[in-house]
Scaffold this motif. Sequence first.
Motif, PDB file in Angstrom:
ATOM      1  N   GLN A 106      54.593  36.211  38.485  1.00 32.07           N
ATOM      2  CA  GLN A 106      55.820  36.807  39.008  1.00 32.07           C
ATOM      3  C   GLN A 106      55.609  37.392  40.407  1.00 32.07           C
ATOM      4  OE1 GLN A 106      58.082  39.288  36.031  1.00 32.07           O
ATOM      5  NE2 GLN A 106      56.162  39.080  34.907  1.00 32.07           N
TER       6      GLN A 106
ATOM      7  N   LEU B  82      58.128  40.819  44.425  1.00 31.09           N
ATOM      8  CA  LEU B  82      58.489  40.259  43.120  1.00 31.09           C
ATOM      9  C   LEU B  82      59.909  39.718  43.199  1.00 31.09           C
ATOM     10  CD1 LEU B  82      57.858  41.758  39.604  1.00 31.09           C
ATOM     11  CD2 LEU B  82      60.151  41.014  40.214  1.00 31.09           C
TER      12      LEU B  82
ATOM     13  N   ARG C 182      63.204  31.981  41.622  1.00 29.72           N
ATOM     14  CA  ARG C 182      61.952  32.446  41.033  1.00 29.72           C
ATOM     15  C   ARG C 182      62.196  32.761  39.560  1.00 29.72           C
ATOM     16  NH1 ARG C 182      57.291  31.591  43.373  1.00 29.72           N
ATOM     17  NH2 ARG C 182      56.507  33.385  42.230  1.00 29.72           N
TER      18      ARG C 182
ATOM     19  N   GLU D  27      60.468  32.667  36.863  1.00 30.48           N
ATOM     20  CA  GLU D  27      59.450  33.359  36.089  1.00 30.48           C
ATOM     21  C   GLU D  27      59.575  34.880  36.198  1.00 30.48           C
ATOM     22  OE1 GLU D  27      57.842  32.477  40.169  1.00 30.48           O
ATOM     23  OE2 GLU D  27      58.999  31.431  38.632  1.00 30.48           O
ATOM     24  N   SER D  28      60.287  35.362  37.212  1.00 28.82           N
ATOM     25  CA  SER D  28      60.416  36.809  37.402  1.00 28.82           C
ATOM     26  C   SER D  28      61.821  37.330  37.108  1.00 28.82           C
ATOM     27  CB  SER D  28      60.032  37.182  38.845  1.00 28.82           C
ATOM     28  OG  SER D  28      60.867  36.514  39.771  1.00 28.82           O
TER      29      SER D  28
ATOM     30  N   SER E 105      61.919  40.634  34.873  1.00 32.36           N
ATOM     31  CA  SER E 105      61.456  41.815  35.613  1.00 32.36           C
ATOM     32  C   SER E 105      62.424  42.177  36.734  1.00 32.36           C
ATOM     33  CB  SER E 105      60.062  41.560  36.190  1.00 32.36           C
ATOM     34  OG  SER E 105      59.121  41.370  35.159  1.00 32.36           O
TER      35      SER E 105
END
Length: 269
Positions: free
Chosen positions: A37, A77, A82, A84-85, A88
């Motif tokens: 991430q 981040l 993106r 995968e992040s 979060s």
Amino acid sequence: MVAVELDIFSGRPNPRWTLSPKEAQQLAERVRADPSQLLPLDSEAGGLGYRGFVITAQDTGAADVWKRAGLPSRVRLGGQFRPESLGSSRFLLHTAESARLDLKDPGQVFGVAENVMAATAKHAEGAGLACTSDTEFGFWNDPAHRPFNNCYNYASNLRTNSFAQPGRAAGAVWRGLDDASLVAAVTRDGWSSSNVGDDAYNVCLVVWPGTDYHLYRLAANGTWCHKPGPAAARNFDNAGKRILNPETSDRGPYTAFYGYYRGLGVSVS
């Protein structure tokens, strides 16, 4: 402290706030579960508008949690495309909303970020959340964390140390074990219904009628794994057999099968 900057403006200074010790711990656990991430600070993460978050660990206190996890003191981040992040990133956006930032129209600013996240999720449909291994469970079975994470944590691939419950991250925890109530709760957390054969199906939900729920997660090699409450994560069923089909495996009293789901950027608490 752990400071967060929402990288979104061009002319004005970006919004900034600090995480509470609990929030810093939760973010550190999310990142440790999937270090991919994080990006170097100078990484390209988008154009005009939302470009993710810059995280800075300073001084002591909450920053100690971040540093003890072996994470960089200043890092990026999230950002456009993106996936995968996503979880979060949405978590950080929530901490910004609770920080009461001094913005003329925070709803509009946060809405731009959320729209990009939604587009990222759609762009990445089919990626799934499969376990990379059906034999390596050290991250989950560490004695310091094993008792505090359950099947929902494991299915979501998020070690929150909060014995996560469906719907709690979305502000409305599950209230019943019937199909409608429990499925609505996991849907609020970001799961969507799927079918065997879909590229993105990766979790299934079962129920001990009137008593409890449980989830399994699909590993990359086609084996299903799970973590029964505070017990150890594993790749075998009640009969000691490797789980190749959760519908026909020995599930003990969890006899009701509530279907398959996929998750990208889910949030649990």
